[in-house]
Scaffold this motif. Structure first.
Motif, PDB file in Angstrom:
ATOM      1  N   ASN A   1      27.060  56.471  22.717  1.00 18.93           N
ATOM      2  CA  ASN A   1      26.561  55.218  23.282  1.00 18.93           C
ATOM      3  C   ASN A   1      26.893  55.076  24.769  1.00 18.93           C
ATOM      4  O   ASN A   1      26.767  53.987  25.332  1.00 18.93           O
ATOM      5  N   ASP A   2      27.339  56.173  25.358  1.00 19.24           N
ATOM      6  CA  ASP A   2      27.574  56.248  26.801  1.00 19.24           C
ATOM      7  C   ASP A   2      28.576  55.204  27.305  1.00 19.24           C
ATOM      8  O   ASP A   2      28.396  54.633  28.378  1.00 19.24           O
ATOM      9  N   VAL A   3      29.630  54.961  26.536  1.00 22.15           N
ATOM     10  CA  VAL A   3      30.664  54.042  27.016  1.00 22.15           C
ATOM     11  C   VAL A   3      32.007  54.743  27.241  1.00 22.15           C
ATOM     12  O   VAL A   3      32.924  54.144  27.809  1.00 22.15           O
ATOM     13  N   GLU A   4      32.124  56.000  26.835  1.00 19.09           N
ATOM     14  CA  GLU A   4      33.391  56.704  27.057  1.00 19.09           C
ATOM     15  C   GLU A   4      33.708  56.794  28.550  1.00 19.09           C
ATOM     16  O   GLU A   4      34.867  56.695  28.966  1.00 19.09           O
ATOM     17  N   ARG A   5      32.669  56.931  29.378  1.00 16.89           N
ATOM     18  CA  ARG A   5      32.870  57.050  30.822  1.00 16.89           C
ATOM     19  C   ARG A   5      33.390  55.748  31.441  1.00 16.89           C
ATOM     20  O   ARG A   5      33.880  55.741  32.568  1.00 16.89           O
ATOM     21  N   LEU A   6      33.288  54.649  30.708  1.00 13.05           N
ATOM     22  CA  LEU A   6      33.742  53.355  31.219  1.00 13.05           C
ATOM     23  C   LEU A   6      35.235  53.135  31.011  1.00 13.05           C
ATOM     24  O   LEU A   6      35.802  52.179  31.549  1.00 13.05           O
ATOM     25  N   ILE A   7      35.855  54.014  30.255  1.00 18.17           N
ATOM     26  CA  ILE A   7      37.274  53.845  29.925  1.00 18.17           C
ATOM     27  C   ILE A   7      38.138  54.289  31.092  1.00 18.17           C
ATOM     28  O   ILE A   7      37.944  55.378  31.661  1.00 18.17           O
ATOM     29  N   ARG A   8      39.098  53.441  31.423  1.00 17.82           N
ATOM     30  CA  ARG A   8      40.090  53.778  32.440  1.00 17.82           C
ATOM     31  C   ARG A   8      41.440  53.888  31.741  1.00 17.82           C
ATOM     32  O   ARG A   8      42.121  52.896  31.507  1.00 17.82           O
ATOM     33  N   PRO A   9      41.823  55.118  31.381  1.00 24.68           N
ATOM     34  CA  PRO A   9      43.052  55.304  30.611  1.00 24.68           C
ATOM     35  C   PRO A   9      44.301  55.117  31.477  1.00 24.68           C
ATOM     36  O   PRO A   9      44.220  55.015  32.710  1.00 24.68           O
ATOM     37  N   ASN A  10      45.437  55.055  30.812  1.00 27.79           N
ATOM     38  CA  ASN A  10      46.735  54.933  31.482  1.00 27.79           C
ATOM     39  C   ASN A  10      46.822  53.695  32.378  1.00 27.79           C
ATOM     40  O   ASN A  10      47.473  53.710  33.411  1.00 27.79           O
ATOM     41  N   ARG A  11      46.158  52.626  31.953  1.00 22.67           N
ATOM     42  CA  ARG A  11      46.250  51.336  32.653  1.00 22.67           C
ATOM     43  C   ARG A  11      46.857  50.322  31.685  1.00 22.67           C
ATOM     44  O   ARG A  11      46.194  49.851  30.753  1.00 22.67           O
ATOM     45  N   ASP A  12      48.101  50.028  31.888  1.00 27.80           N
ATOM     46  CA  ASP A  12      48.826  49.087  31.041  1.00 27.80           C
ATOM     47  C   ASP A  12      48.729  47.698  31.676  1.00 27.80           C
ATOM     48  O   ASP A  12      49.431  47.391  32.638  1.00 27.80           O
ATOM     49  N   VAL A  13      47.828  46.874  31.175  1.00 24.71           N
ATOM     50  CA  VAL A  13      47.597  45.556  31.755  1.00 24.71           C
ATOM     51  C   VAL A  13      48.790  44.651  31.460  1.00 24.71           C
ATOM     52  O   VAL A  13      49.142  44.431  30.303  1.00 24.71           O
ATOM     53  N   SER A  14      49.386  44.114  32.504  1.00 23.97           N
ATOM     54  CA  SER A  14      50.575  43.267  32.356  1.00 23.97           C
ATOM     55  C   SER A  14      50.257  41.787  32.506  1.00 23.97           C
ATOM     56  O   SER A  14      50.981  40.935  31.983  1.00 23.97           O
ATOM     57  N   SER A  15      49.174  41.457  33.233  1.00 24.57           N
ATOM     58  CA  SER A  15      48.836  40.046  33.415  1.00 24.57           C
ATOM     59  C   SER A  15      47.344  39.885  33.643  1.00 24.57           C
ATOM     60  O   SER A  15      46.682  40.760  34.208  1.00 24.57           O
ATOM     61  N   CYS A  16      46.843  38.729  33.193  1.00 27.47           N
ATOM     62  CA  CYS A  16      45.453  38.338  33.411  1.00 27.47           C
ATOM     63  C   CYS A  16      45.481  36.888  33.891  1.00 27.47           C
ATOM     64  O   CYS A  16      46.011  36.015  33.183  1.00 27.47           O
ATOM     65  N   THR A  17      44.919  36.631  35.066  1.00 28.88           N
ATOM     66  CA  THR A  17      45.008  35.304  35.676  1.00 28.88           C
ATOM     67  C   THR A  17      43.630  34.818  36.078  1.00 28.88           C
ATOM     68  O   THR A  17      42.879  35.526  36.755  1.00 28.88           O
ATOM     69  N   TRP A  18      43.303  33.592  35.661  1.00 24.61           N
ATOM     70  CA  TRP A  18      42.018  32.982  36.004  1.00 24.61           C
ATOM     71  C   TRP A  18      42.094  32.365  37.385  1.00 24.61           C
ATOM     72  O   TRP A  18      42.967  31.548  37.663  1.00 24.61           O
ATOM     73  N   ASP A  19      41.194  32.770  38.266  1.00 21.29           N
ATOM     74  CA  ASP A  19      41.102  32.213  39.606  1.00 21.29           C
ATOM     75  C   ASP A  19      40.020  31.139  39.599  1.00 21.29           C
ATOM     76  O   ASP A  19      38.829  31.441  39.467  1.00 21.29           O
ATOM     77  N   GLU A  20      40.432  29.885  39.764  1.00 24.00           N
ATOM     78  CA  GLU A  20      39.479  28.784  39.629  1.00 24.00           C
ATOM     79  C   GLU A  20      38.502  28.698  40.789  1.00 24.00           C
ATOM     80  O   GLU A  20      37.394  28.175  40.636  1.00 24.00           O
ATOM     81  N   ARG A  21      38.890  29.181  41.955  1.00 27.59           N
ATOM     82  CA  ARG A  21      37.973  29.124  43.103  1.00 27.59           C
ATOM     83  C   ARG A  21      36.814  30.099  42.940  1.00 27.59           C
ATOM     84  O   ARG A  21      35.660  29.749  43.163  1.00 27.59           O
ATOM     85  N   SER A  22      37.129  31.302  42.559  1.00 25.88           N
ATOM     86  CA  SER A  22      36.091  32.319  42.427  1.00 25.88           C
ATOM     87  C   SER A  22      35.506  32.381  41.017  1.00 25.88           C
ATOM     88  O   SER A  22      34.499  33.049  40.801  1.00 25.88           O
ATOM     89  N   CYS A  23      36.166  31.701  40.059  1.00 22.33           N
ATOM     90  CA  CYS A  23      35.767  31.771  38.649  1.00 22.33           C
ATOM     91  C   CYS A  23      35.733  33.223  38.175  1.00 22.33           C
ATOM     92  O   CYS A  23      34.734  33.694  37.595  1.00 22.33           O
ATOM     93  N   ARG A  24      36.819  33.907  38.463  1.00 28.47           N
ATOM     94  CA  ARG A  24      36.959  35.298  38.050  1.00 28.47           C
ATOM     95  C   ARG A  24      38.365  35.530  37.504  1.00 28.47           C
ATOM     96  O   ARG A  24      39.314  34.812  37.851  1.00 28.47           O
ATOM     97  N   TRP A  25      38.463  36.546  36.667  1.00 30.44           N
ATOM     98  CA  TRP A  25      39.759  36.960  36.140  1.00 30.44           C
ATOM     99  C   TRP A  25      40.345  38.055  37.020  1.00 30.44           C
ATOM    100  O   TRP A  25      39.621  38.971  37.436  1.00 30.44           O
TER     101      TRP A  25
END
Length: 519
Positions: free
Chosen positions: A105-129
């Motif tokens: 399904n051509d999604v393996e290329r989208l994987i970025r391995p060895n990335r341990d996400v430590s935080s996710c923060t919502w930016d209200e000005r840009s409306c982006r994570w």
């Protein structure tokens, strides 16, 4: 009608591009990526802390590791294999299958391995994570899909002296393949799903195996012999046979859920079947007494094995039901004062199932912490959406575990629902969408009420948090979850327009506007 719907243009305009960050490259993350990509939401990045895709099927590689759900059901409906080696496939075959699906399904290329996400923060000005990793990288996206699941953080009980043990030790989900167990004195702590698979595999090779059990389990037979050549040929060549087998497995899984939902009727039938099977496997009355569960069938996870109980009767295997007092440099001391000298301790003690993605720091609107929002127990609308956390979705979130069916069925339903939400975000267009607090509160209240009278309420289990709230399992059937998630209701969400302003309650887009934006 909402302001957004009222001002929807009649002319066609380009659809808004949506960037999506998916955390987790197991079955849930891959399912989400495939669904989004198929429907034109292709700006995707899949971040995973592991060096390879697979999630739990990457990390769990212990001897005997397999799925106890038949593979014809534990697989994607749109990617059915006809050449499984056996009814319940082993870990490597499942891992290979997921890679095959991702590549196909051509999604393996989208994987970025060895990335341990430590935080996710919502930016209200840009409306982006904004995402940060322990490797010092940062990523941004319009929407966030947390597909970390429930079974990914190994748990070792905080016993006194654990760090003092002089021998070797490891968790079953982090198996040390370089350590040779042959001829060793080994203890397996825990008798859950992983332990009952690995114990029969290692017992013939170790000098002495001590199995430390806290509570017994209800067992059903696991009829899992390799497919014969004739059976394989029939599945591959007979039209409709594959679909028929999948439907049969689906209905059997639903019947197991029915037994748990109705412990005084159908549950009694399943409990009798389990008891007869267990008695046939346990000839020694004393061993049977030790193993026998003292709780209602289905309250804890029902286990499938046809060789674990007989393994306990081996001369070199000892089942210990006394509580562990402490770990010493020499081994494990139990409450009866006996010290068992060991070379290796294997922790088959499961996972921090109620933590979900925590301790990852997740901050939503106005700096709200997800850990605070879940202080009284994890909750989410349909297991996916949490008030105060715009454009954030969960795969395998609170109350979406299954006690009888296939989690992949839930993954597909969730991916379908999340895709609809992001299409709303794209086609209105809107800067953000967020489930309304009163909607989520009502759905959570109704969900918790459905546990009344079920076997799940009859004992303590990993389905509950420390307050006793059941936060792991869906209280109903797979077919019910599918119906609940089949069609997103925009009225359950508030939308913020792309040019700022107050959020508006969602309503369905006029067909002409939705079609024009989608094109």
């Amino acid at each position: 009608m909402s302001a957004l719907a009222a001002t929807a243009p009649t002319h066609r305009q380009p659809a808004r591009g949506i960037e999506v960050a998916i955390v987790g490259a197991g079955f849930g993350g891959i399912a989400a990526a495939i669904e989004l990509k198929r429907h034109g939401i292709g700006q995707l990045a899949i971040l995973d802390r592991a060096p390879d895709l697979g999630g739990t099927w990457f990390y769990n590689s212990y001897p005997g590791c397999a799925c106890d759900v038949p593979s014809h059901l534990y697989s994607f409906s749109y990617h059915q294999r006809r050449d499984w080696s056996r009814v319940c496939s082993p870990q490597q075959e499942i891992h290979d299958y997921l890679r095959e699906v991702a590549r196909g399904n051509d999604v393996e290329r989208l994987i970025r391995p060895n990335r341990d996400v430590s935080s996710c923060t919502w930016d209200e000005r840009s409306c982006r994570w904004r995402l940060a990793t322990t490797q010092g990288e940062s990523h941004e996206a319009d929407a966030l899909v947390l597909a970390t699941g429930q079974l990914h953080q190994p748990w070792v009980p905080p016993l006194e002296g654990v760090e003092e043990f002089a021998g070797h030790s490891f968790h079953s989900s982090r198996w040390d393949h370089d350590y040779d167990l042959v001829g060793k004195r080994v203890a397996v702590v825990g008798t859950g799903a992983s332990a009952v698979q690995l114990i029969p595999e290692i017992a013939p090779h170790v000098a002495q195996l001590t199995v430390l059990q806290r509570t017994g389990n209800w067992f059903l037979p696991r009829k899992d012999k390799p497919y014969s050549a004739a059976t394989k040929a029939a599945i591959e060549r007979m039209p409709g046979l594959q679909a028929l087998r999948r439907r049969y497995m689906f209905q059997y899984a639903e019947s197991l859920t029915g037994a748990i939902r109705h412990p005084r009727t159908l549950g009694k039938v399943f409990q009798l079947q389990s008891a007869l099977f267990m008695r046939s496997q346990l000839r020694d009355p004393e061993l049977r007494r030790k193993v026998w569960p003292r709780y209602t069938f289905g309250c804890k996870r029902v286990l499938f094995s046809s060789d674990y109980l007989t393994t306990l009767a081996r001369a070199n295997v000892e089942l210990v039901t006394e509580a562990i007092e402490r770990v010493t440099p020499e081994g494990i001391l139990t409450a009866d004062g006996r010290l068992r000298t060991l070379d290796c301790i294997i922790w088959g003690t499961g996972f921090r199932t109620t933590a979900f993605m925590l301790p990852m720091q997740v901050r939503g609107a106005r700096g709200a912490r997800l850990s605070d929002a879940w202080a009284q127990g994890a909750h989410a609308h349909l297991g996916m959406c949490v008030p105060g956390f715009p454009n954030m979705f969960l795969m395998y979130g609170p109350n979406t575990n299954t006690s009888g069916g296939s989690i992949i069925f839930y993954h597909e339903a969730q991916a379908h629902y999340i895709r609809q939400a992001l299409e709303q975000l794209r086609d209105r267009p809107a800067a953000s969408l967020e489930v309304r607090a009163e909607v989520e509160a009502a759905s959570d209240r109704a969900l918790q009420e459905r546990f009344a009278g079920t076997a799940w309420t009859h004992c303590a289990s990993w389905y509950r948090d420390e307050r006793g709230r059941i936060i792991a399992n869906w209280p109903g059937y797979m077919r019910e979850y599918y119906q609940r998630t089949r069609q997103l209701d925009p009225g359950e969400y508030s939308f913020a327009p792309v040019n700022g302003g107050e959020p508006a309650l969602g309503q369905r887009l006029p067909a002409s506007a939705a079609a024009g934006a989608a094109e």
